[in-house]
Motif scaffolding. Structure first.
Motif, PDB file in Angstrom:
ATOM      1  N   TYR A  27       0.888  -1.364   0.033  1.00 44.74           N
ATOM      2  CA  TYR A  27       0.117   0.066  -0.049  1.00 44.74           C
ATOM      3  C   TYR A  27       0.842   1.176   0.115  1.00 44.74           C
ATOM      4  CZ  TYR A  27      -2.948   3.677   2.423  1.00 44.74           C
ATOM      5  OH  TYR A  27      -3.556   4.877   2.885  1.00 44.74           O
ATOM      6  N   VAL A  28       2.147   1.275   0.660  1.00 51.58           N
ATOM      7  CA  VAL A  28       2.631   2.268   1.029  1.00 51.58           C
ATOM      8  C   VAL A  28       3.407   2.772  -0.523  1.00 51.58           C
ATOM      9  CG1 VAL A  28       5.038   1.419   1.711  1.00 51.58           C
ATOM     10  CG2 VAL A  28       4.494   3.656   2.591  1.00 51.58           C
ATOM     11  N   CYS A  29       3.333   1.921  -1.357  1.00 53.10           N
ATOM     12  CA  CYS A  29       4.080   2.368  -2.618  1.00 53.10           C
ATOM     13  C   CYS A  29       2.960   3.079  -3.478  1.00 53.10           C
ATOM     14  CB  CYS A  29       4.268   1.084  -3.566  1.00 53.10           C
ATOM     15  SG  CYS A  29       5.805   0.201  -2.890  1.00 53.10           S
ATOM     16  N   GLY A  30       1.892   3.622  -2.889  1.00 55.42           N
ATOM     17  CA  GLY A  30       0.930   4.445  -3.757  1.00 55.42           C
ATOM     18  C   GLY A  30       1.446   5.981  -3.221  1.00 55.42           C
ATOM     19  N   GLU A  31       2.270   5.967  -1.839  1.00 53.11           N
ATOM     20  CA  GLU A  31       2.816   7.257  -1.753  1.00 53.11           C
ATOM     21  C   GLU A  31       3.903   7.518  -2.735  1.00 53.11           C
ATOM     22  OE1 GLU A  31       5.254  10.256   0.002  1.00 53.11           O
ATOM     23  OE2 GLU A  31       5.892   8.378  -0.663  1.00 53.11           O
ATOM     24  N   GLU A  32       3.894   8.734  -3.305  1.00 59.79           N
ATOM     25  CA  GLU A  32       4.549   8.975  -4.473  1.00 59.79           C
ATOM     26  C   GLU A  32       6.242   8.741  -4.463  1.00 59.79           C
ATOM     27  OE1 GLU A  32       3.725  12.822  -5.567  1.00 59.79           O
ATOM     28  OE2 GLU A  32       4.960  13.967  -4.109  1.00 59.79           O
ATOM     29  N   GLU A  57       9.951   2.323   0.501  1.00 66.63           N
ATOM     30  CA  GLU A  57       9.972   3.176   1.598  1.00 66.63           C
ATOM     31  C   GLU A  57      10.107   4.546   1.223  1.00 66.63           C
ATOM     32  OE1 GLU A  57      13.481   1.957   4.064  1.00 66.63           O
ATOM     33  OE2 GLU A  57      12.733   0.264   4.399  1.00 66.63           O
ATOM     34  N   PRO A  58       9.181   5.550   1.810  1.00 69.67           N
ATOM     35  CA  PRO A  58       8.905   6.818   1.391  1.00 69.67           C
ATOM     36  C   PRO A  58      10.275   7.540   1.720  1.00 69.67           C
ATOM     37  CG  PRO A  58       6.856   5.976   2.330  1.00 69.67           C
ATOM     38  CD  PRO A  58       7.875   4.899   2.564  1.00 69.67           C
ATOM     39  N   SER A  90       2.593  -0.733   7.322  1.00 74.31           N
ATOM     40  CA  SER A  90       3.850   0.454   7.625  1.00 74.31           C
ATOM     41  C   SER A  90       5.059  -0.183   7.001  1.00 74.31           C
ATOM     42  CB  SER A  90       3.607   0.345   9.127  1.00 74.31           C
ATOM     43  OG  SER A  90       5.020   1.031   9.500  1.00 74.31           O
ATOM     44  N   CYS A  91       5.827   0.528   6.557  1.00 69.01           N
ATOM     45  CA  CYS A  91       7.209   0.115   5.973  1.00 69.01           C
ATOM     46  C   CYS A  91       8.093   0.086   6.912  1.00 69.01           C
ATOM     47  CB  CYS A  91       7.731   1.086   4.893  1.00 69.01           C
ATOM     48  SG  CYS A  91       8.548   2.376   5.635  1.00 69.01           S
ATOM     49  N   LEU A 103       1.081   7.762   5.310  1.00 68.13           N
ATOM     50  CA  LEU A 103       0.687   6.665   6.053  1.00 68.13           C
ATOM     51  C   LEU A 103       0.642   6.578   7.317  1.00 68.13           C
ATOM     52  CD1 LEU A 103       1.180   3.007   4.788  1.00 68.13           C
ATOM     53  CD2 LEU A 103       0.958   3.619   7.126  1.00 68.13           C
ATOM     54  N   GLY A 104       1.597   6.880   7.959  1.00 65.63           N
ATOM     55  CA  GLY A 104       1.877   7.066   9.437  1.00 65.63           C
ATOM     56  C   GLY A 104       1.157   8.265  10.006  1.00 65.63           C
TER      57      GLY A 104
END
Ligand SMILES: Cc1cc2nc3c(=O)[nH]c(=O)nc-3n(C[C@H](O)[C@H](O)[C@H](O)COP(=O)(O)O)c2cc1C
Ligand code: SF4
Length: 600
Positions: free
Chosen positions: A334-339, A352-353, A496-497, A545-546
């Protein structure tokens, strides 16, 4: 197996893996594709495969293993020739996921998270797969099986046992469920008309038109697209990338699945317009693994556009305007949606963002200036080009121009995709979808907000109730805290990453505290503490996310405090979480003594 046979098998595998690597020019930046191909071929990525990849790419084994361990759909251990991933979203559970899960266990004779003894089938849980309008749904070797029930499970398993191809297991088909076509995305249009208009302008004029239209990002944050493009142009790089974010991982959203199925050329045209404005040569669509079943369809639409000279070299006859698109599959995170997590993933790493600044427009993919835009945003751009900024601004509200595509699911008669003008109220939306007796609406997915009927007069708009488009209708009879808030917290814990301490551990602490209240052992003080602690993550975590993972708790304590208070059975301010009876029970059993200390 004899030693000779084992050697033969290893050298055959090595040859195959080296061929896969060659397909990607032995480029470590394409590690995701390499791993996806190996996982698809061998149903896991063995230690030997990891060693070969590391050797050939000249990176450490640990680097390869780190990437593998980050993504749900990569595995170091065999997952089964047929790997069944059953969606475990809150909405899947509303519509009979439990019976379907039990039926799989019964027919296969194994529990979840296991593989049959012969290695044929494995069954696993997975987070939302973008099918909330047709749950329960499962993903089997990349194909979607929607609207499952125990009878269908029986057919699937017997087909697997008799060695059928995935596509022949069940005549199941993903439905589009387009319920309302609005004036922007779904209105009739001639493919190529937007690009033609753009090419009659200078790149600067295209950016100005997009700026004037006030198209705001549809991925959730609402950042104006024209302004983002302007920043990118001003960052001054000669090699610029455009990335279309098709990760669509927020639980409850599935609108992009429908755009990609029904309107792929509208999107590709929007990308070509952006490429012209930003001087981009290569555009990349980051497509979530769960939608890999759409890859062939998208590739054929890309080819048609190349044939029509709308992609490729000298697009629209304009010499020097060369632009093409490739699809990069994700592997479940899911966190891979964060750019910035997405960019890391595109480079073959854990998603990881990144710390920001610098923002992707300055330093993005391969450290080059990169614009990341959502699927729906880029589709709006095409229509803005055709019809003009004023036409677009005349639809919607003052601060939210145009329409919004909503993914509506849950307790309603007509779940599906609706294109509505910004400014529609929640009450109007509920009438539109045939929902009555509504306890709550989860707006914007778990990272959004859960509202009660006193807020149903609010309007869907950036200036009132902002949303990326996920809308889950929750009926009166549902257990809001157990079946939604807890499910959402488990989702965030899983996704969470792990880079930031509070994101990694605070969510677990919050879930434990929530469970204490749900089990009837909580106090009024626990509710207050839960609320106060939940507020911490927004300030201290690195990425969205966090920063939003405690929203399910915060918004339900704010809007449904009575539900929490109804679970508290005591007026005491504090109850010890330590249970003496439980703590000594094992040793009492050993010595044959009955515990005589009363805890609490
Ligand atoms: C955890 C997390 C998940 C996200 N998932 C998506 C997604 O699936 N699709 C998307 O377009 N944006 C997603 N975003 C927002 C992106 O970071 C980014 O803002 C967006 O892709 C920019 O495109 P836009 O300006 O056109 O909306 C996510 C953000 C976070 C923090
Ligand atoms: S907030 Fe969570 S998901 Fe985001 S970077 Fe930190 S640990 Fe990773």
């Amino acid at each position: 197996m004899t030693i000779v046979q084992s050697h033969k098998r290893c050298s055959f595998m090595k040859e195959k893996i080296i061929n896969i690597l060659k397909e990607y020019n032995t480029d470590k930046g394409r590690l995701m594709d390499i791993l996806l191909d190996i996982q698809g071929e061998y149903h896991h990525i063995s230690d030997e495969a990891v060693r070969i990849i590391a050797d050939q790419l000249d990176i450490s084994k640990v680097d390869v293993e780190q990437t593998i361990s980050f993504y749900h759909f990569f595995s170091l251990e065999p997952v089964g020739k047929y790997a069944i991933y059953l969606n475990d979203s809150a909405v899947a559970n509303m519509f009979g996921r439990e019976e379907v899960a039990k039926a799989f266990e019964k027919e296969l004779g194994i529990p979840f998270n296991a593989v049959t003894g012969d290695g044929l089938v494995g069954i696993w849980d997975t987070a939302d797969i973008g099918m909330n309008d047709q749950e329960p749904a499962a993903l089997i070797n990349g194909e979607i099986f929607p609207n499952l029930d125990p009878a269908k499970v029986k057919t699937i398993v017997s087909g697997i046992k008799s060695g059928k191809e995935i596509k022949d297991l069940l005549p199941a088909k993903v439905e589009d469920n387009i319920r309302k076509e609005g004036p922007v995305l779904f209105s009739e249009y001639e493919v190529g008309a937007g690009l033609k208009k753009a090419l009659s302008l200078t790149p600067e004029q295209v950016v100005d038109e997009v700026k004037a239209s006030n198209v705001r990002g549809r991925g959730g944050a609402g950042f104006p697209a024209g302004m983002k493009w302007d920043f990118c142009r001003k960052s001054g790089g000669d090699e610029v990338y455009l990335v279309c974010n098709a990760d669509e991982g927020e639980p409850g959203t599935f609108k992009e699945r429908v755009i990609l199925t029904k309107l792929p050329k509208l999107l590709f045209e929007g990308m070509a317009i952006a490429a012209y404005a930003l001087n981009v040569k290569e555009g990349i669509i980051y497509l979530r693994y769960e939608y890999s079943y759409l890859k062939a369809l998208l590739e054929s639409a890309i080819q048609e556009m190349r044939d029509e000279k709308l992609l490729g070299n000298a697009i629209g006859g304009k010499s020097g305007f060369d632009f093409d698109i490739r699809i990069q599959l994700g592997a479940g995170a899911y966190v891979c949606g964060e750019e910035s997590g997405l960019l890391e993933s595109m480079e073959g790493k854990r998603g990881e963002p990144r710390n920001r600044p610098p923002f992707p427009v300055e330093k993005g993919y391969l450290d080059k200036p990169t614009v990341v835009n959502n699927v729906e945003t880029l589709c709006c751009v095409t229509k803005v080009m055709i019809n003009g900024a004023d036409w677009f601004k005349a639809i919607g509200t003052k601060e939210s121009a145009g329409t919004k595509l909503l993914s509506i699911s849950g307790d309603c008669e007509k779940p599906g995709v609706y294109e509505v003008d910004w400014g529609l109220s929640i009450s109007e939306m509920l009438d539109m979808v045939g929902a009555s007796s509504v306890q709550a609406v989860q707006v914007g997915g778990p990272s959004g907000t859960c509202i009660d009927p006193s807020h149903f007069n609010k309007k869907i708009a950036f200036e009132d109730l902002a949303t990326g488009g996920s809308m889950i209708v929750i009926g009166q009879e549902r257990n809001l805290l157990n079946d939604f808030v807890l499910n959402f917290m488990e989702f965030f814990i899983e996704e969470s990453c792990g880079s930031c301490g509070p994101c990694r551990s605070l969510t677990v602490t919050l879930k434990n505290k929530l469970n204490r209240i749900l089990s009837g052992d909580g106090t009024q003080n626990d509710i207050d503490e839960l609320y106060n602690w939940a507020g911490v993550g927004a300030a201290v975590n690195r990425c969205g996310l966090g920063q939003t993972s405690a929203r399910p708790i915060i918004s339900t304590i704010e809007n449904f405090r009575g539900l929490y208070e109804g679970l508290v059975k005591t007026d005491a301010q504090y109850l010890s979480a330590f249970n003496m009876d439980e703590a000594v029970s094992e040793s009492c059993e050993v010595v044959g003594r009955v515990p005589n200390i009363k805890s609490h």
